[in-house]
Design an enzyme around this catalytic site. Structure first.
Site, PDB file in Angstrom:
ATOM      1  N   GLN A 173     -97.984  18.607  -9.288  1.00  0.00           N
ATOM      2  CA  GLN A 173     -96.984  18.795 -10.340  1.00  0.00           C
ATOM      3  C   GLN A 173     -95.688  19.409  -9.814  1.00  0.00           C
ATOM      4  O   GLN A 173     -94.721  19.523 -10.570  1.00  0.00           O
ATOM      5  CB  GLN A 173     -97.561  19.692 -11.443  1.00  0.00           C
ATOM      6  CG  GLN A 173     -98.766  19.116 -12.159  1.00  0.00           C
ATOM      7  CD  GLN A 173     -98.437  17.911 -13.021  1.00  0.00           C
ATOM      8  OE1 GLN A 173     -97.313  17.743 -13.496  1.00  0.00           O
ATOM      9  NE2 GLN A 173     -99.421  17.047 -13.233  1.00  0.00           N
ATOM     10  N   HIS A 192     -97.673   8.869  -8.463  1.00  0.00           N
ATOM     11  CA  HIS A 192     -97.343   8.513  -9.837  1.00  0.00           C
ATOM     12  C   HIS A 192     -96.913   9.691 -10.696  1.00  0.00           C
ATOM     13  O   HIS A 192     -96.459   9.510 -11.825  1.00  0.00           O
ATOM     14  CB  HIS A 192     -98.504   7.754 -10.498  1.00  0.00           C
ATOM     15  CG  HIS A 192     -99.636   8.603 -10.972  1.00  0.00           C
ATOM     16  ND1 HIS A 192     -99.782   8.963 -12.295  1.00  0.00           N
ATOM     17  CD2 HIS A 192    -100.688   9.140 -10.317  1.00  0.00           C
ATOM     18  CE1 HIS A 192    -100.888   9.688 -12.429  1.00  0.00           C
ATOM     19  NE2 HIS A 192    -101.456   9.815 -11.252  1.00  0.00           N
ATOM     20  N   CYS A 310    -106.602  14.093 -17.817  1.00  0.00           N
ATOM     21  CA  CYS A 310    -107.824  13.885 -17.031  1.00  0.00           C
ATOM     22  C   CYS A 310    -109.075  14.236 -17.828  1.00  0.00           C
ATOM     23  O   CYS A 310    -110.179  13.860 -17.461  1.00  0.00           O
ATOM     24  CB  CYS A 310    -107.768  14.713 -15.753  1.00  0.00           C
ATOM     25  SG  CYS A 310    -106.349  14.323 -14.716  1.00  0.00           S
TER      26      CYS A 310
END
Length: 364
Positions: A173, A192, A310
């Site tokens: 991040q 991504h 997730c």
């Protein structure tokens, strides 16, 4: 639609898409070669991979090597399962770290999960109390994916070094959003999350930091990660990294502007995690009593998250929010808004109006 879920994934940068197209070669082209083949087409593909590697490495500390992987999960698993000694980590880490526990313990090694402070930052006193000469690895996030809190990496490294332990930083991040400047041994990143393609990530390995491979086969990627690389994915990753490097200051300024807008728009909401020590492209907020499922249904045009992507659909309260000391109900009354390079001020303003209106319909 308005996309505010930048922690889950990011829009593909046009530059990354264009870089990838060249290497998605058909039978009439010369760009479908295996980068591990010795002939001309293979060497062309290998050159594209190495250019990408240099671009990805430019956003990481000097003196290490970049190993391409299928993503950050593979990178993290490679380090944790390929290291030696006991593992110490924190309760707010990603599942890619925490779910390695059983595999590590099956190797006969201890896996210790430490608490965090109420603001979500790593508890340094707990770390200092639990590392021992048998500790081989400390795993920690740079920026938390659910609440955006930034961890104190330098003190963590100092504590680990006292007992000779290595440090793995999950920089998924942070990479491409803020400078990644830490004297770690391993850094895991994902394309991504910073406007590159899905299906590729990387592990940065400091010079002299040995590790056993997780995958075995042809010995590609310096013998650490076997398997044929995709030149298209690597090229897209490299292009995204180059764009990030060239526009890092501008992007950070843009995100600060959006953060200021968002804080004003949601002034009546409680912020989960530190307001000061965080990445300002992540706003995790709550209204006690909020029915998040109803909120998301009423705001179908806004793409945001009720927690980590997730773990979506699990029905369980966020382990990160629970680690902050929030009750199950408080955790389930929280939402995460993520914004970045391609988010406009108008998008954020419209989304905030819709979300606040839907919350008022619930009497909040």
């Amino acid at each position: 639609m308005i996309y505010l879920d930048y922690q889950a994934t990011t829009p593909l940068a046009p530059e990354a898409r264009d870089a990838m197209l060249r290497w998605l070669g058909g039978p009439e082209s010369e760009t479908f070669g295996n980068p591990h083949s010795p002939h001309r087409m293979g060497r062309m593909a290998a050159a594209a991979v190495e250019t990408a590697r240099e671009r990805v490495a430019a956003l990481l500390p000097a003196g290490g090597k970049v190993i391409f992987t299928s993503g950050a999960t593979e990178a993290i698993n490679t380090v944790i399962l390929g290291s030696t000694g006991d593992v110490v980590t924190f309760a707010t880490e990603h599942a890619a770290v925490l779910d390695c526990r059983a595999a590590v313990e099956a190797q006969g090694r201890r896996f210790t999960v430490l608490p965090v402070a109420p603001d979500g930052r790593a508890d340094l006193a707990a770390l200092a109390a639990h590392v021992t000469p048998s500790t081989g690895l400390v795993a920690i996030m740079a920026v938390n994916n659910e609440i955006g809190v930034r961890n104190p990496l330098a003190p963590v490294v100092d504590i680990a070094r006292r007992v000779g332990a290595k440090v793995l930083v999950d920089a998924v991040q942070a990479y491409g959003r803020v400078p990644v400047e830490v004297a770690a041994d391993y850094i895991a990143i994902s394309a991504h999350k910073m406007h590159g393609p899905k299906g590729i990530g990387a592990l940065w390995v400091a010079e002299g930091a040995g590790i056993a491979p997780l995958l075995h086969g042809g010995g590609q990627e310096g013998g650490l990660r076997s398997g044929t690389l995709s030149p298209a994915l690597a090229a897209g990753f490299g292009a995204a990294a180059q764009v990030a490097a060239e526009g890092l200051s501008e992007q950070m300024f843009h995100v600060e502007h959006l953060w200021t807008m968002a804080r004003a728009a949601f002034a009546q909401w409680d912020v989960n995690g530190s307001v000061v020590d965080r990445w300002h492209g992540n706003l995790n907020i709550r209204r006690d009593g909020l029915d998040v499922a109803r909120l998301m249904s009423d705001c179908r045009q806004v793409m945001f998250s009720a927690g980590s992507a997730c773990a979506s659909g699990s029905g369980r309260p966020s382990h990160v929010l629970r680690a902050l000391g929030l009750s199950d109900q408080q955790a389930k009354s929280s939402i995460r808004l993520g914004f970045g390079r391609y988010t406009t001020a108008a998008d954020l303003e419209s989304a905030a109006a819709m979300i606040n209106a839907a919350a008022r319909e619930q009497g909040l």
